[in-house]
Scaffold this motif. Sequence first.
Motif, PDB file in Angstrom:
ATOM      1  N   ALA A   1       0.872  -1.175   0.000  1.00 10.14           N
ATOM      2  CA  ALA A   1       0.000   0.000   0.000  1.00 10.14           C
ATOM      3  C   ALA A   1       0.905   1.219   0.000  1.00 10.14           C
ATOM      4  CB  ALA A   1      -0.919  -0.005   1.218  1.00 10.14           C
ATOM      5  N   SER A   2       0.638   2.161  -0.898  1.00 10.72           N
ATOM      6  CA  SER A   2       1.467   3.360  -1.025  1.00 10.72           C
ATOM      7  C   SER A   2       0.596   4.609  -0.961  1.00 10.72           C
ATOM      8  CB  SER A   2       2.225   3.378  -2.359  1.00 10.72           C
ATOM      9  OG  SER A   2       3.140   2.317  -2.451  1.00 10.72           O
ATOM     10  N   VAL A   3       1.091   5.601  -0.283  1.00  6.85           N
ATOM     11  CA  VAL A   3       0.460   6.912  -0.295  1.00  6.85           C
ATOM     12  C   VAL A   3       1.498   7.906  -0.787  1.00  6.85           C
ATOM     13  CG1 VAL A   3       1.038   7.326   2.141  1.00  6.85           C
ATOM     14  CG2 VAL A   3      -0.778   8.653   1.037  1.00  6.85           C
ATOM     15  N   MET A   4       1.075   8.815  -1.681  1.00  2.63           N
ATOM     16  CA  MET A   4       2.000   9.812  -2.214  1.00  2.63           C
ATOM     17  C   MET A   4       1.286  11.139  -2.372  1.00  2.63           C
ATOM     18  SD  MET A   4       2.419   8.430  -6.159  1.00  2.63           S
ATOM     19  CE  MET A   4       2.879   6.788  -5.633  1.00  2.63           C
ATOM     20  N   ASN A   5       2.071  12.194  -2.330  1.00  5.56           N
ATOM     21  CA  ASN A   5       1.524  13.534  -2.496  1.00  5.56           C
ATOM     22  C   ASN A   5       2.614  14.439  -3.037  1.00  5.56           C
ATOM     23  OD1 ASN A   5      -0.289  15.630  -2.476  1.00  5.56           O
ATOM     24  ND2 ASN A   5      -0.531  15.709  -0.243  1.00  5.56           N
TER      25      ASN A   5
END
Length: 515
Positions: free
Chosen positions: A476-480
């Motif tokens: 699971a990856s979160v990016m901004n």
Amino acid sequence: MQKASSWLLAGALGASAATAQAATLEERMAAFEARASAAEKRAAAAEQQTQALARELQQIKLATPAVATAAATPTVDARLAKLEAREQSTEKQGSGAHLTDGFSFKGYARAGLLINDGLGGGRGGPYTTPAGSVGGAVGRLGNEDDTYMRIDLSKELYAQNGTRSKFTVSIADGVESSNDWTAEESNLNVRQVFTELDHLAAFKGNAMFENSTLWAGKRFDRDNFDIHWLDSDVVYLAGTGGGIYDVQMNKNWRSNYSLIGRNYGDFSEGGVNADVESYILTSNQFFDGGQWQWMFNAIGSKKNDFGTRVNEAGLAPADSGLHSMVANHQKTFFGREGFFKTALLYGQGLGAEVKNVGADGELIDDARALRVALYGETPLASDWRIGPSLLAEQSKDRYVKGDDYRWMTLNVRLANAINSNFEMAYEMSWQTMKLDPKGYLQRNAVDGNFWKFTIAPTFKPDLGDLLTRPELRLFASVMNWSSDLDRYSATDSFGKTDFNAGGVWQYGIQMETWF
């Protein structure tokens, strides 16, 4: 009279029998010769034994008259049977050894699903940010949406004088489709096809060349090296040509030299189609057992700025360039278990593409680039390992006079061993950039940051280090990123309806292997 006739008949029958035996012997000898010849072709490793058998057979022929006596025939039969048995044994040994001896199969592959938080196809890749357009890679874990594979097939052979030859062919393919049949989207390609010669008998006793390797063909350089966490080579030299590795200048100094060509495409000038090629002359020097490396490349492409030929900005591209790299390869992580590598690269003109040496024919004469790379791996604590990396570059006057590209990536890969086959992997990546392309390819000036965090439960056969493969992982990856980066280009991923600043979650499953 009757008795005499019986003797004559007996003699005739004896002669006839002897003749028949001789004929049978000749047929068997002829059959043997045919099989020995076939064995020679099928088993190169058995060639010397086959020749010895042929010589012994010839001696039998010379010693055997056209009409063999009954007493001589059993001896000939016994010797022939022995030769035939040896021939069959030779065939079996030769055919078995020949098929596998010197053959090797190596490969790399990755494949998986990347799903966005709207249950659509995810977007990503190590070069997904605006800085990626000029080589600014970010962390790859949980950020890949492609299927890629490469297989390397090699065959080694030894000549009687001890010289070894090795032929290698590499086949690769990459697609982004998740389908099982992707022939229409395939990028199947032969990446390498070359031959090497080493342990040359002609160099035996020559201290400088005795351990050197000659090569020619299409290949990527043996001593390229990369930052795996970023899917970015530190330096990548590839093309078609030839060279020599491991010239031993003295005890602590060895050298590689090569000349390779690359192609910048075709153009028409005065109705004549011209093939634009570049040529890269490379000197690669290693000192202190390979701990220090100095690489120098001179690049020439005479037709690249010929006549009306221009780059995408309408300017005459460079027709030459220089490239250099100084690298340090540590076998420890500052005295701890692991490794650490440092590299400083500089290029101008066609050499201003400092990673893919000589690969960018759009660069202008004024182009300048400076890049630094730092990375390594070491145990952090009990059951924990860490792989930090830094990659940064400043380049200017690349494609347009006055353009300016500045970016830096910091990345950390962590792994926590849970048991003998399972670990929790984590990756944090941050990139800052200030890019001013001066309108090149309708790109806009932007200034901002990108960050990504990934968590990946991972199964693998052994938990030796961060580079042990294969791995089967969920993630699971979160990016901004800064909203300013969404307007860099209309053709990149940033700024799309489902992929814009404000935070993006992506999930997936992936395998990665090499051997």
